[in-house]
Design a protein around this motif. Structure first.
Motif, PDB file in Angstrom:
ATOM      1  N   LYS A   6     -56.115 -25.378  49.790  1.00 38.66           N
ATOM      2  CA  LYS A   6     -56.776 -24.096  50.003  1.00 38.66           C
ATOM      3  C   LYS A   6     -56.961 -23.911  51.496  1.00 38.66           C
ATOM      4  O   LYS A   6     -57.173 -24.867  52.225  1.00 38.66           O
ATOM      5  CB  LYS A   6     -58.127 -24.056  49.314  1.00 38.66           C
ATOM      6  N   LYS A   7     -56.886 -22.689  51.910  1.00 41.92           N
ATOM      7  CA  LYS A   7     -57.111 -22.360  53.304  1.00 41.92           C
ATOM      8  C   LYS A   7     -58.591 -22.098  53.492  1.00 41.92           C
ATOM      9  O   LYS A   7     -59.219 -21.428  52.674  1.00 41.92           O
ATOM     10  CB  LYS A   7     -56.314 -21.112  53.661  1.00 41.92           C
ATOM     11  N   THR A   8     -59.158 -22.652  54.553  1.00 39.45           N
ATOM     12  CA  THR A   8     -60.572 -22.448  54.814  1.00 39.45           C
ATOM     13  C   THR A   8     -60.812 -22.367  56.315  1.00 39.45           C
ATOM     14  O   THR A   8     -59.955 -22.720  57.105  1.00 39.45           O
ATOM     15  CB  THR A   8     -61.414 -23.578  54.179  1.00 39.45           C
ATOM     16  N   THR A   9     -61.970 -21.910  56.652  1.00 40.80           N
ATOM     17  CA  THR A   9     -62.368 -21.823  58.053  1.00 40.80           C
ATOM     18  C   THR A   9     -63.642 -22.629  58.224  1.00 40.80           C
ATOM     19  O   THR A   9     -64.536 -22.570  57.379  1.00 40.80           O
ATOM     20  CB  THR A   9     -62.647 -20.357  58.445  1.00 40.80           C
ATOM     21  N   ILE A  10     -63.706 -23.389  59.310  1.00 38.52           N
ATOM     22  CA  ILE A  10     -64.933 -24.111  59.610  1.00 38.52           C
ATOM     23  C   ILE A  10     -65.405 -23.707  60.997  1.00 38.52           C
ATOM     24  O   ILE A  10     -64.606 -23.301  61.839  1.00 38.52           O
ATOM     25  CB  ILE A  10     -64.755 -25.648  59.533  1.00 38.52           C
ATOM     26  N   GLU A  11     -66.667 -23.816  61.188  1.00 35.33           N
ATOM     27  CA  GLU A  11     -67.242 -23.534  62.497  1.00 35.33           C
ATOM     28  C   GLU A  11     -67.725 -24.848  63.076  1.00 35.33           C
ATOM     29  O   GLU A  11     -68.440 -25.599  62.413  1.00 35.33           O
ATOM     30  CB  GLU A  11     -68.396 -22.544  62.376  1.00 35.33           C
ATOM     31  N   ILE A  12     -67.284 -25.126  64.283  1.00 37.75           N
ATOM     32  CA  ILE A  12     -67.708 -26.330  64.981  1.00 37.75           C
ATOM     33  C   ILE A  12     -68.174 -25.934  66.375  1.00 37.75           C
ATOM     34  O   ILE A  12     -67.791 -24.887  66.894  1.00 37.75           O
ATOM     35  CB  ILE A  12     -66.575 -27.397  65.062  1.00 37.75           C
ATOM     36  N   THR A  13     -68.991 -26.794  66.944  1.00 37.40           N
ATOM     37  CA  THR A  13     -69.479 -26.508  68.289  1.00 37.40           C
ATOM     38  C   THR A  13     -68.346 -26.718  69.291  1.00 37.40           C
ATOM     39  O   THR A  13     -67.322 -27.326  68.981  1.00 37.40           O
ATOM     40  CB  THR A  13     -70.649 -27.432  68.669  1.00 37.40           C
ATOM     41  N   GLN A  28     -51.424 -38.263  69.919  1.00 39.51           N
ATOM     42  CA  GLN A  28     -50.078 -37.755  70.194  1.00 39.51           C
ATOM     43  C   GLN A  28     -49.398 -38.573  71.280  1.00 39.51           C
ATOM     44  O   GLN A  28     -48.182 -38.786  71.236  1.00 39.51           O
ATOM     45  CB  GLN A  28     -50.134 -36.277  70.580  1.00 39.51           C
ATOM     46  N   LYS A  29     -50.156 -39.059  72.244  1.00 37.93           N
ATOM     47  CA  LYS A  29     -49.593 -39.909  73.300  1.00 37.93           C
ATOM     48  C   LYS A  29     -49.089 -41.227  72.742  1.00 37.93           C
ATOM     49  O   LYS A  29     -48.209 -41.860  73.319  1.00 37.93           O
ATOM     50  CB  LYS A  29     -50.623 -40.171  74.390  1.00 37.93           C
ATOM     51  N   GLN A  30     -49.654 -41.657  71.607  1.00 33.73           N
ATOM     52  CA  GLN A  30     -49.238 -42.893  70.948  1.00 33.73           C
ATOM     53  C   GLN A  30     -48.064 -42.635  70.004  1.00 33.73           C
ATOM     54  O   GLN A  30     -47.755 -43.445  69.152  1.00 33.73           O
ATOM     55  CB  GLN A  30     -50.398 -43.500  70.153  1.00 33.73           C
ATOM     56  N   LYS A  31     -47.432 -41.478  70.154  1.00 31.21           N
ATOM     57  CA  LYS A  31     -46.281 -41.092  69.329  1.00 31.21           C
ATOM     58  C   LYS A  31     -46.658 -40.803  67.882  1.00 31.21           C
ATOM     59  O   LYS A  31     -45.846 -40.842  66.998  1.00 31.21           O
ATOM     60  CB  LYS A  31     -45.165 -42.141  69.364  1.00 31.21           C
ATOM     61  N   LYS A  32     -47.917 -40.560  67.644  1.00 31.34           N
ATOM     62  CA  LYS A  32     -48.368 -40.186  66.310  1.00 31.34           C
ATOM     63  C   LYS A  32     -48.561 -38.675  66.318  1.00 31.34           C
ATOM     64  O   LYS A  32     -49.096 -38.129  67.262  1.00 31.34           O
ATOM     65  CB  LYS A  32     -49.684 -40.880  65.947  1.00 31.34           C
ATOM     66  N   HIS A  33     -48.128 -38.031  65.290  1.00 35.18           N
ATOM     67  CA  HIS A  33     -48.235 -36.574  65.230  1.00 35.18           C
ATOM     68  C   HIS A  33     -49.543 -36.186  64.558  1.00 35.18           C
ATOM     69  O   HIS A  33     -49.622 -36.104  63.340  1.00 35.18           O
ATOM     70  CB  HIS A  33     -47.031 -35.981  64.493  1.00 35.18           C
ATOM     71  N   TYR A  34     -50.547 -35.999  65.355  1.00 35.02           N
ATOM     72  CA  TYR A  34     -51.872 -35.643  64.856  1.00 35.02           C
ATOM     73  C   TYR A  34     -52.289 -34.298  65.424  1.00 35.02           C
ATOM     74  O   TYR A  34     -52.046 -33.985  66.573  1.00 35.02           O
ATOM     75  CB  TYR A  34     -52.921 -36.679  65.286  1.00 35.02           C
ATOM     76  N   SER A  35     -52.940 -33.535  64.613  1.00 33.03           N
ATOM     77  CA  SER A  35     -53.539 -32.279  65.047  1.00 33.03           C
ATOM     78  C   SER A  35     -55.028 -32.353  64.726  1.00 33.03           C
ATOM     79  O   SER A  35     -55.484 -33.272  64.039  1.00 33.03           O
ATOM     80  CB  SER A  35     -52.909 -31.100  64.307  1.00 33.03           C
ATOM     81  N   ILE A  36     -55.759 -31.391  65.191  1.00 32.59           N
ATOM     82  CA  ILE A  36     -57.183 -31.343  64.887  1.00 32.59           C
ATOM     83  C   ILE A  36     -57.380 -31.280  63.375  1.00 32.59           C
ATOM     84  O   ILE A  36     -58.218 -31.980  62.815  1.00 32.59           O
ATOM     85  CB  ILE A  36     -57.852 -30.141  65.585  1.00 32.59           C
ATOM     86  N   VAL A  37     -56.574 -30.492  62.711  1.00 35.20           N
ATOM     87  CA  VAL A  37     -56.695 -30.355  61.255  1.00 35.20           C
ATOM     88  C   VAL A  37     -56.399 -31.677  60.555  1.00 35.20           C
ATOM     89  O   VAL A  37     -57.106 -32.070  59.623  1.00 35.20           O
ATOM     90  CB  VAL A  37     -55.762 -29.232  60.744  1.00 35.20           C
ATOM     91  N   SER A  38     -55.374 -32.381  61.000  1.00 37.74           N
ATOM     92  CA  SER A  38     -55.050 -33.655  60.342  1.00 37.74           C
ATOM     93  C   SER A  38     -56.156 -34.687  60.557  1.00 37.74           C
ATOM     94  O   SER A  38     -56.432 -35.496  59.673  1.00 37.74           O
ATOM     95  CB  SER A  38     -53.699 -34.201  60.814  1.00 37.74           C
ATOM     96  N   ILE A  39     -56.813 -34.644  61.695  1.00 35.03           N
ATOM     97  CA  ILE A  39     -57.932 -35.558  61.949  1.00 35.03           C
ATOM     98  C   ILE A  39     -59.092 -35.222  61.016  1.00 35.03           C
ATOM     99  O   ILE A  39     -59.702 -36.113  60.424  1.00 35.03           O
ATOM    100  CB  ILE A  39     -58.375 -35.490  63.427  1.00 35.03           C
TER     101      ILE A  39
END
Length: 55
Positions: A6-13, A28-39
């Motif tokens: 499901k698509k959702t929106t969160i609010e963070i500081t 990403q520098k460690q050659k791992k493909h991570y985004s904020i969402v994946s974290i």
């Protein structure tokens, strides 16, 4: 079997955003493909496993 998402929106500081952005850049520098969402997804899954282990 495909996971239903499901698509959702969160609010963070702003501080939380910059923390997640920095974390994703480090991974990403460690050659791992991570985004904020994946974290965020990973943190949710870790917490779910931890809570499941309590029961």
């Amino acid at each position: 079997m495909t996971k239903k998402m499901k698509k959702t929106t969160i609010e963070i500081t702003e501080n939380q955003y910059f923390y997640l952005k920095e974390k994703s850049l480090q991974l990403q520098k460690q050659k791992k493909h991570y985004s904020i969402v994946s974290i965020i997804r990973e943190l949710i899954e870790e917490d779910r496993r931890r809570l499941k282990g309590r029961n």
